[in-house]
Design a protein around this motif. Structure first.
Motif, PDB file in Angstrom:
ATOM      1  N   PHE B  29       0.836  -1.199   0.000  1.00 18.89           N
ATOM      2  CA  PHE B  29       0.000   0.000   0.000  1.00 18.89           C
ATOM      3  C   PHE B  29       0.874   1.253   0.000  1.00 18.89           C
ATOM      4  O   PHE B  29       0.638   2.184  -0.776  1.00 18.89           O
ATOM      5  CB  PHE B  29      -0.930   0.000   1.219  1.00 18.89           C
ATOM      6  CG  PHE B  29      -1.700   1.277   1.383  1.00 18.89           C
ATOM      7  CD1 PHE B  29      -2.769   1.565   0.549  1.00 18.89           C
ATOM      8  CD2 PHE B  29      -1.335   2.212   2.357  1.00 18.89           C
ATOM      9  CE1 PHE B  29      -3.472   2.757   0.678  1.00 18.89           C
ATOM     10  CE2 PHE B  29      -2.023   3.402   2.491  1.00 18.89           C
ATOM     11  CZ  PHE B  29      -3.099   3.684   1.656  1.00 18.89           C
ATOM     12  N   SER B  30       1.906   1.264   0.866  1.00 16.70           N
ATOM     13  CA  SER B  30       2.792   2.438   0.942  1.00 16.70           C
ATOM     14  C   SER B  30       3.499   2.674  -0.391  1.00 16.70           C
ATOM     15  O   SER B  30       3.595   3.810  -0.863  1.00 16.70           O
ATOM     16  CB  SER B  30       3.844   2.240   2.035  1.00 16.70           C
ATOM     17  OG  SER B  30       3.214   1.932   3.250  1.00 16.70           O
ATOM     18  N   ALA B  31       3.990   1.589  -0.987  1.00 25.96           N
ATOM     19  CA  ALA B  31       4.728   1.727  -2.247  1.00 25.96           C
ATOM     20  C   ALA B  31       3.806   2.230  -3.359  1.00 25.96           C
ATOM     21  O   ALA B  31       4.165   3.137  -4.115  1.00 25.96           O
ATOM     22  CB  ALA B  31       5.360   0.400  -2.643  1.00 25.96           C
ATOM     23  N   VAL B  32       2.602   1.646  -3.446  1.00 26.46           N
ATOM     24  CA  VAL B  32       1.676   2.043  -4.520  1.00 26.46           C
ATOM     25  C   VAL B  32       1.225   3.479  -4.325  1.00 26.46           C
ATOM     26  O   VAL B  32       1.268   4.297  -5.266  1.00 26.46           O
ATOM     27  CB  VAL B  32       0.459   1.080  -4.575  1.00 26.46           C
ATOM     28  CG1 VAL B  32      -0.603   1.622  -5.503  1.00 26.46           C
ATOM     29  CG2 VAL B  32       0.908  -0.302  -5.021  1.00 26.46           C
ATOM     30  N   ALA B  33       0.814   3.819  -3.089  1.00 25.81           N
ATOM     31  CA  ALA B  33       0.376   5.197  -2.819  1.00 25.81           C
ATOM     32  C   ALA B  33       1.528   6.164  -3.088  1.00 25.81           C
ATOM     33  O   ALA B  33       1.346   7.222  -3.699  1.00 25.81           O
ATOM     34  CB  ALA B  33      -0.106   5.327  -1.379  1.00 25.81           C
ATOM     35  N   GLY B  34       2.732   5.775  -2.639  1.00 24.48           N
ATOM     36  CA  GLY B  34       3.906   6.635  -2.832  1.00 24.48           C
ATOM     37  C   GLY B  34       4.197   6.859  -4.306  1.00 24.48           C
ATOM     38  O   GLY B  34       4.442   7.992  -4.734  1.00 24.48           O
ATOM     39  N   ILE B  35       4.126   5.805  -5.113  1.00 23.75           N
ATOM     40  CA  ILE B  35       4.501   5.948  -6.521  1.00 23.75           C
ATOM     41  C   ILE B  35       3.423   6.720  -7.280  1.00 23.75           C
ATOM     42  O   ILE B  35       3.732   7.504  -8.189  1.00 23.75           O
ATOM     43  CB  ILE B  35       4.810   4.578  -7.183  1.00 23.75           C
ATOM     44  CG1 ILE B  35       5.748   4.760  -8.376  1.00 23.75           C
ATOM     45  CG2 ILE B  35       3.562   3.869  -7.670  1.00 23.75           C
ATOM     46  CD1 ILE B  35       7.166   5.052  -8.012  1.00 23.75           C
ATOM     47  N   ILE B  36       2.157   6.533  -6.896  1.00 23.99           N
ATOM     48  CA  ILE B  36       1.092   7.295  -7.571  1.00 23.99           C
ATOM     49  C   ILE B  36       1.274   8.789  -7.308  1.00 23.99           C
ATOM     50  O   ILE B  36       1.254   9.612  -8.235  1.00 23.99           O
ATOM     51  CB  ILE B  36      -0.305   6.811  -7.123  1.00 23.99           C
ATOM     52  CG1 ILE B  36      -0.579   5.416  -7.695  1.00 23.99           C
ATOM     53  CG2 ILE B  36      -1.391   7.788  -7.571  1.00 23.99           C
ATOM     54  CD1 ILE B  36      -1.837   4.766  -7.155  1.00 23.99           C
ATOM     55  N   LEU B  37       1.499   9.127  -6.033  1.00 20.28           N
ATOM     56  CA  LEU B  37       1.765  10.536  -5.717  1.00 20.28           C
ATOM     57  C   LEU B  37       3.026  11.029  -6.429  1.00 20.28           C
ATOM     58  O   LEU B  37       3.072  12.159  -6.931  1.00 20.28           O
ATOM     59  CB  LEU B  37       1.939  10.706  -4.205  1.00 20.28           C
ATOM     60  CG  LEU B  37       0.667  10.733  -3.367  1.00 20.28           C
ATOM     61  CD1 LEU B  37       1.011  10.762  -1.882  1.00 20.28           C
ATOM     62  CD2 LEU B  37      -0.167  11.963  -3.736  1.00 20.28           C
ATOM     63  N   ALA B  38       4.032  10.165  -6.481  1.00 16.56           N
ATOM     64  CA  ALA B  38       5.300  10.549  -7.111  1.00 16.56           C
ATOM     65  C   ALA B  38       5.109  10.827  -8.599  1.00 16.56           C
ATOM     66  O   ALA B  38       5.726  11.740  -9.156  1.00 16.56           O
ATOM     67  CB  ALA B  38       6.350   9.467  -6.904  1.00 16.56           C
ATOM     68  N   ILE B  39       4.251  10.037  -9.253  1.00 13.15           N
ATOM     69  CA  ILE B  39       3.993  10.255 -10.685  1.00 13.15           C
ATOM     70  C   ILE B  39       3.326  11.611 -10.897  1.00 13.15           C
ATOM     71  O   ILE B  39       3.699  12.383 -11.785  1.00 13.15           O
ATOM     72  CB  ILE B  39       3.140   9.098 -11.270  1.00 13.15           C
ATOM     73  CG1 ILE B  39       3.999   7.825 -11.372  1.00 13.15           C
ATOM     74  CG2 ILE B  39       2.582   9.464 -12.630  1.00 13.15           C
ATOM     75  CD1 ILE B  39       3.210   6.567 -11.694  1.00 13.15           C
ATOM     76  N   ILE B  40       2.330  11.909 -10.042  1.00 12.92           N
ATOM     77  CA  ILE B  40       1.631  13.194 -10.171  1.00 12.92           C
ATOM     78  C   ILE B  40       2.600  14.353  -9.918  1.00 12.92           C
ATOM     79  O   ILE B  40       2.730  15.274 -10.734  1.00 12.92           O
ATOM     80  CB  ILE B  40       0.438  13.253  -9.194  1.00 12.92           C
ATOM     81  CG1 ILE B  40      -0.591  12.178  -9.560  1.00 12.92           C
ATOM     82  CG2 ILE B  40      -0.204  14.633  -9.209  1.00 12.92           C
ATOM     83  CD1 ILE B  40      -1.622  11.924  -8.470  1.00 12.92           C
ATOM     84  N   LEU B  41       3.316  14.280  -8.787  1.00 14.16           N
ATOM     85  CA  LEU B  41       4.276  15.341  -8.457  1.00 14.16           C
ATOM     86  C   LEU B  41       5.375  15.438  -9.516  1.00 14.16           C
ATOM     87  O   LEU B  41       5.736  16.537  -9.947  1.00 14.16           O
ATOM     88  CB  LEU B  41       4.924  15.058  -7.095  1.00 14.16           C
ATOM     89  CG  LEU B  41       4.085  15.334  -5.854  1.00 14.16           C
ATOM     90  CD1 LEU B  41       4.783  14.803  -4.599  1.00 14.16           C
ATOM     91  CD2 LEU B  41       3.835  16.829  -5.710  1.00 14.16           C
ATOM     92  N   GLY B  42       5.880  14.278  -9.940  1.00 12.20           N
ATOM     93  CA  GLY B  42       6.970  14.261 -10.917  1.00 12.20           C
ATOM     94  C   GLY B  42       6.559  14.923 -12.223  1.00 12.20           C
ATOM     95  O   GLY B  42       7.341  15.655 -12.828  1.00 12.20           O
TER      96      GLY B  42
END
Lengths: 256, 244
Positions: B29-42
């Motif tokens: 969950f942490s990895a998926v949530a983190g990467i989704i946010l990271a894609i948006i921010l990135g």
């Protein structure tokens, strides 16, 4: 004399310290076919790009159907800059352009390539847009390639998609930028035939080309450019018998 | 290790299976949530980096350098302990961990996305403009879909990194897989078994994600594969020919 559709007034374009275009004046009359010829680096393509502001002129203006377009940039008023940039699509949507390297959209099928401008610029519904796009592709002989991705098409077919894409928007003038230069020799005549067909239909066109025989055959007027300036222009017969030394040298080097 | 015990004792693992699976779930969950946010921010940072406004470019540059340059370890401690200490903002453990993963990965992804956007030939933008599309329409319908295809493999790599990096969330007490493995290992005195099983679970997750990325690539391959290289060769000639 019939009405002037497009007026290029005193246009200058500079890349860095290199003056690419210097004080260009050219009027284009409705229904006219103007071919621009000249050696590489003479500014032909840049002039074409100035007309639709893909490369906005640094000085001078383009008058299209009576409306004046000038480059605008404010260092401080970003809202004014935005407003200026927001206006440009209106000019561009009336001017069709075809490029040397086709620039078809590789992630869209042939028909989607043509539909994009219709749905997003002309605001047509999808069904209507598809109908127009299919018609446009059939016109250029691609009726059997509607749903192909560009990867599956030859260079000549890609260029036909690009022509159909521009024509579908029903432009008032077409700009052709060395559209046969990256085609295999056997595909060149097909594309030139498409342009001849447009000329017959009365389309106003500005054509940058290295195909001299074609230029002399299709043009109402030939413009010879060198080093960023218009050196001479006239009817094909006038240019063929020109006394200008640079034009003569260029023509004899190409025509032999 | 005493000789009376088996080399690999599966019994304690089986006993702790519920905790391990829960830990695995929290890690994913942490990895998926983190990467989704990271894609948006990135993506936002990449667009800022390519903006014509100097302030936005400058901000994006500093952002990228900062979050790529700081170890995840430090980033997590900053967010969980540092923010409370410095400005009194108290973020719970799991959100803290997710934010840290998002910031770190967005730093890397912004550069990935920027290069993906720049890899789309200039002629594509010009063709869109020539049709009369507005700037955002050119980005939305022409540039980003093509850039998106280009960045699928490196973004997948980043996702895989994020899955494994989520193990570091254990330092602030997030009950993710690594933390659970650690605790159970101490409880049963079977570190080898628990860490091996934890490692295998990460490996399984990574293999599944890899399959997903390949599937995604294939979905977009219908128009690409070969054309990628030929379109790129067009890029260089198109830019050098611009002055003709």
């Amino acid at each position: 004399m019939s009405e002037t559709l497009l007026k290029i007034n005193n246009v200058t374009k500079v890349f860095g310290t290199h003056v690419v275009l210097k004080d260009i004046d050219l009027d284009i009359v409705k229904g006219e076919v103007v071919c621009i010829i000249g050696p590489s680096g003479s500014g032909k393509s840049t002039l074409l790009r100035c007309i639709n502001f893909i490369a906005p002129p640094d000085q001078g203006e383009i008058i299209f159907e009576g409306k004046t377009w000038k480059r605008f940039h404010s260092r401080f008023n970003i809202f004014a800059n935005r407003k200026y940039e927001g206006e440009l699509p209106r000019l561009r949507s009336e001017i069709g352009m075809v490029f040397q390297h086709f620039n078809v959209f590789p992630h869209m099928t042939a028909v989607e390539n043509v539909m994009l401008g219709l749905t997003k610029v002309r605001k047509e519904g999808r069904a209507k847009a598809r109908e127009i796009a299919e018609q446009s592709l059939i016109q250029v002989g691609l009726g059997d390639k509607l749903n192909q991705y560009p990867e599956k098409l030859s260079g000549g077919q890609k260029q036909r998609v690009a022509i159909a894409r521009a024509l579908a928007l029903n432009p008032k003038v077409m700009l052709f930028d060395e559209v046969t230069s990256s085609l295999d020799p056997e595909l060149v005549s097909g594309i030139l035939d498409e342009i001849r067909r447009l000329a017959k239909d009365g389309m106003t066109m500005v054509i940058v080309t290295h195909e001299m025989n074609f230029a002399f055959q299709v043009a109402n007027r030939i413009v010879f450019m060198d080093e960023g300036r218009i050196v001479t222009m006239g009817t094909p017969d006038e240019i063929r018998n020109t006394t200008d030394p640079r034009a003569r040298a260029f023509l004899s080097s190409i025509l032999g | 290790m005493s000789n009376s015990q088996p080399f690999f004792d599966f019994a304690p693992i089986w006993q702790s299976r519920v905790l391990l699976i829960e830990g695995f779930g929290i890690a994913m969950f942490s990895a998926v949530a983190g990467i989704i946010l990271a894609i948006i921010l990135g993506l936002i940072i990449a667009l800022m980096r390519l903006s014509r406004f100097k302030i936005l470019r400058g901000f994006a540059f500093i952002y990228t350098q900062l979050f790529r340059g700081v170890p995840l370890y430090v980033l997590i401690l900053w967010i969980y302990f540092g923010l409370v200490y410095a400005v009194g903002i108290d973020i719970p453990r799991i959100p803290s961990g997710i934010i840290a993963l998002a910031l770190l990965n967005s730093g890397y992804l912004s550069e990935t996305f920027r290069s993906g956007i720049l890899a789309v030939s200039n002629g594509q933008r010009e063709a869109g403009q020539a049709l009369g599309l507005k700037g955002w329409q050119v980005a939305r319908y022409i540039i980003l879909p093509q850039a998106g295809r280009i960045v699928i493999p490196p973004t997948g790599n980043q996702f895989i990194d994020a899955i494994k990096d989520s193990a570091i969330l254990s330092i602030i007490g997030v009950p993710e897989l690594m933390k659970v493995a650690q605790e159970q290992a101490n409880l049963f005195y079977r570190p080898f078994e628990f860490y091996t099983v934890a490692g295998l679970l990460y490996l399984v997750a990574v293999l599944i994600v890899s399959r997903g990325i390949t599937a995604l690539e294939n979905r977009f391959a219908k128009y690409s594969r070969k054309s990628g290289s030929s379109e790129n060769s067009v890029v260089t000639t198109a830019t050098t020919d611009a002055s003709h």
